[in-house]
Enzyme design. Structure first.
Site, PDB file in Angstrom:
ATOM      1  N   ASP A   7      56.353 -20.312   8.522  1.00 48.45           N
ATOM      2  CA  ASP A   7      56.556 -19.822   7.306  1.00 48.45           C
ATOM      3  C   ASP A   7      57.565 -20.771   6.530  1.00 48.45           C
ATOM      4  OD1 ASP A   7      56.971 -18.138   5.058  1.00 48.45           O
ATOM      5  OD2 ASP A   7      58.292 -16.904   6.368  1.00 48.45           O
ATOM      6  N   ASP A  36      62.174 -18.054  -3.877  1.00 51.94           N
ATOM      7  CA  ASP A  36      61.388 -16.494  -4.190  1.00 51.94           C
ATOM      8  C   ASP A  36      61.792 -16.183  -5.739  1.00 51.94           C
ATOM      9  OD1 ASP A  36      60.006 -14.145  -4.085  1.00 51.94           O
ATOM     10  OD2 ASP A  36      61.709 -13.231  -2.850  1.00 51.94           O
ATOM     11  N   THR A  95      50.455 -14.581   1.485  1.00 52.68           N
ATOM     12  CA  THR A  95      51.013 -13.252   1.814  1.00 52.68           C
ATOM     13  C   THR A  95      50.924 -12.541   0.405  1.00 52.68           C
ATOM     14  OG1 THR A  95      53.074 -14.059   1.627  1.00 52.68           O
ATOM     15  CG2 THR A  95      52.271 -13.719   3.750  1.00 52.68           C
ATOM     16  N   ILE A 103      55.359  -2.150  -4.866  1.00 51.69           N
ATOM     17  CA  ILE A 103      56.293  -1.041  -4.765  1.00 51.69           C
ATOM     18  C   ILE A 103      57.549  -1.604  -5.759  1.00 51.69           C
ATOM     19  CG2 ILE A 103      58.162   0.082  -3.426  1.00 51.69           C
ATOM     20  CD1 ILE A 103      56.161  -0.513  -0.815  1.00 51.69           C
ATOM     21  N   PRO A 104      57.917  -0.739  -6.605  1.00 50.50           N
ATOM     22  CA  PRO A 104      58.863  -0.956  -7.731  1.00 50.50           C
ATOM     23  C   PRO A 104      60.248  -1.097  -7.156  1.00 50.50           C
ATOM     24  CG  PRO A 104      58.302   1.412  -7.658  1.00 50.50           C
ATOM     25  CD  PRO A 104      57.410   0.696  -6.763  1.00 50.50           C
ATOM     26  N   ALA A 105      60.559  -2.001  -6.404  1.00 51.11           N
ATOM     27  CA  ALA A 105      61.939  -2.309  -5.960  1.00 51.11           C
ATOM     28  C   ALA A 105      61.691  -3.741  -5.324  1.00 51.11           C
ATOM     29  CB  ALA A 105      62.306  -1.331  -4.850  1.00 51.11           C
ATOM     30  N   THR A 123      61.555  -9.421   3.759  1.00 49.90           N
ATOM     31  CA  THR A 123      60.170  -8.934   3.847  1.00 49.90           C
ATOM     32  C   THR A 123      59.097  -9.929   4.378  1.00 49.90           C
ATOM     33  OG1 THR A 123      59.797  -9.249   1.485  1.00 49.90           O
ATOM     34  CG2 THR A 123      60.329  -7.123   2.260  1.00 49.90           C
ATOM     35  N   GLY A 124      59.483 -11.268   3.694  1.00 48.85           N
ATOM     36  CA  GLY A 124      58.765 -12.331   4.264  1.00 48.85           C
ATOM     37  C   GLY A 124      58.818 -12.803   5.747  1.00 48.85           C
ATOM     38  N   ASP A 125      60.200 -12.839   6.075  1.00 53.69           N
ATOM     39  CA  ASP A 125      60.678 -12.911   7.568  1.00 53.69           C
ATOM     40  C   ASP A 125      59.846 -11.757   8.540  1.00 53.69           C
ATOM     41  OD1 ASP A 125      62.291 -15.063   7.161  1.00 53.69           O
ATOM     42  OD2 ASP A 125      63.500 -13.484   6.258  1.00 53.69           O
TER      43      ASP A 125
END
Length: 309
Positions: free
Chosen positions: A120, A125, A167, A199-201, A206-208
């Site tokens: 990964d 980001d 992803t 999702i609005p947040a 999350t990537g891990d």
């Protein structure tokens, strides 16, 4: 000082559960890096030995260098603990660490030639880089379109990896996952996409977590990368929705800052995901890509492309 094991533990490990060596950063408190990846893999039935590439959270503090990583590998070898079915790497904070990872792959494959390496390439980001500038030379540009994603998969296949997952390409208010599995060298890959509602947040880790879920499910379904991706995406989205709802119920404005994922509270979603996000395969006409002469070109999107050898 290394203490030699009396019993060859490598054979015991392989017989009990697939052992994974995970190289990533920790987070205290919070769930990113190894803290986001290890627990889900354990829930899916894997034994995981984590090595932290950074010693304190938020990408600051002591960064493990290549020599220190190699000393840890030598310690594992001295104790007959180098048998792994998978190597998982996430955030890498230095060039020396990156160079040593290649040596680690070679060393682990000398013990288990069937080792799978899951990479990964965590670099940044939302337009912000996490890594030193000298590591950016390993990429060229971001993936901005669906066509870019398909083209990137073929370029990475040409470099060796059989499985590629991109992803999260942001398109028309949704996230697009693109997966590609080249089952034989020289063969056209099987390619698919999953459309994921945003999702609005903003969530951490999350990537891990997604990488860990992809590893876990793709090992259970080695010939069906699309099914593995469906399970991984469905787990992740259920966990994120749970996180969002829990913060709202606590009276917290979820858009005021990043949210810590509710990992422990989402064990059932990890073990037994309800598949709500389906993969749609490209036919050969859809998947035609126009590869240009860009030698050494490697693409990257906002979160990451995952490569499995």
């Amino acid at each position: 000082m290394a203490i030699k094991s009396k019993i060859p533990t490598s054979s015991i490990k392989s017989a009990m559960a697939p052992p994974i060596l995970s190289l990533a950063l920790p987070s205290e408190p919070g769930y990113v890096g190894n803290k986001s990846a290890v627990f889900p893999l354990q829930l899916l039935g894997y034994d995981v030995d984590p090595i932290n590439s950074v010693q304190i959270p938020n990408f600051y503090g002591q960064v493990l260098n290549g020599q220190e990583l190699w000393e840890l590998i030598e310690g594992l070898e001295a104790n007959d603990l180098l048998f792994y079915t998978h190597l998982l790497t996430g955030y890498i904070g230095s060039v020396s660490f990156l160079d040593t990872v290649l040596e680690v792959v070679s060393k682990l494959r000398s013990v288990n030639p069937n080792l799978k390496y899951v990479c990964d390439p965590v670099m940044g980001d939302e337009g912000k880089l996490y890594v030193p500038p000298e590591l950016v030379a390993y990429t060229v540009r971001r993936i901005l379109t669906e066509q870019d994603g398909l083209e990137a998969c073929n370029i990475i296949h040409a470099a060796g990896p059989a499985k590629v997952v991109i992803t999260s390409i942001s398109i028309d208010g949704n996230l697009l996952l693109i997966g590609s599995h080249q089952k034989e060298m020289g063969q056209s890959p099987e390619q698919f996409k999953i459309v994921i509602p945003k999702i609005p947040a903003y969530f951490t880790g999350t990537g891990d977590l997604m990488t860990a879920l992809l590893l876990g499910w793709s090992n259970k379904y080695p010939d069906s990368l699309d099914k593995a991706a469906e399970l991984a995406v469905s787990s992740l989205q259920a966990l994120l929705l749970r996180t969002l709802n829990d913060y709202k119920m606590a009276g917290y404005n979820p858009q005021s800052s990043s949210l810590e994922i509710r990992l422990i509270q989402s064990q059932d979603d990890i073990r037994h995901p309800q598949v709500k996000y389906k993969a749609h395969r490209y036919n050969q006409t859809d998947a035609i890509t126009y590869l240009k002469e860009k030698q050494g070109c490697l693409y990257r999107n906002n979160i990451g492309s995952h490569r499995i050898e």
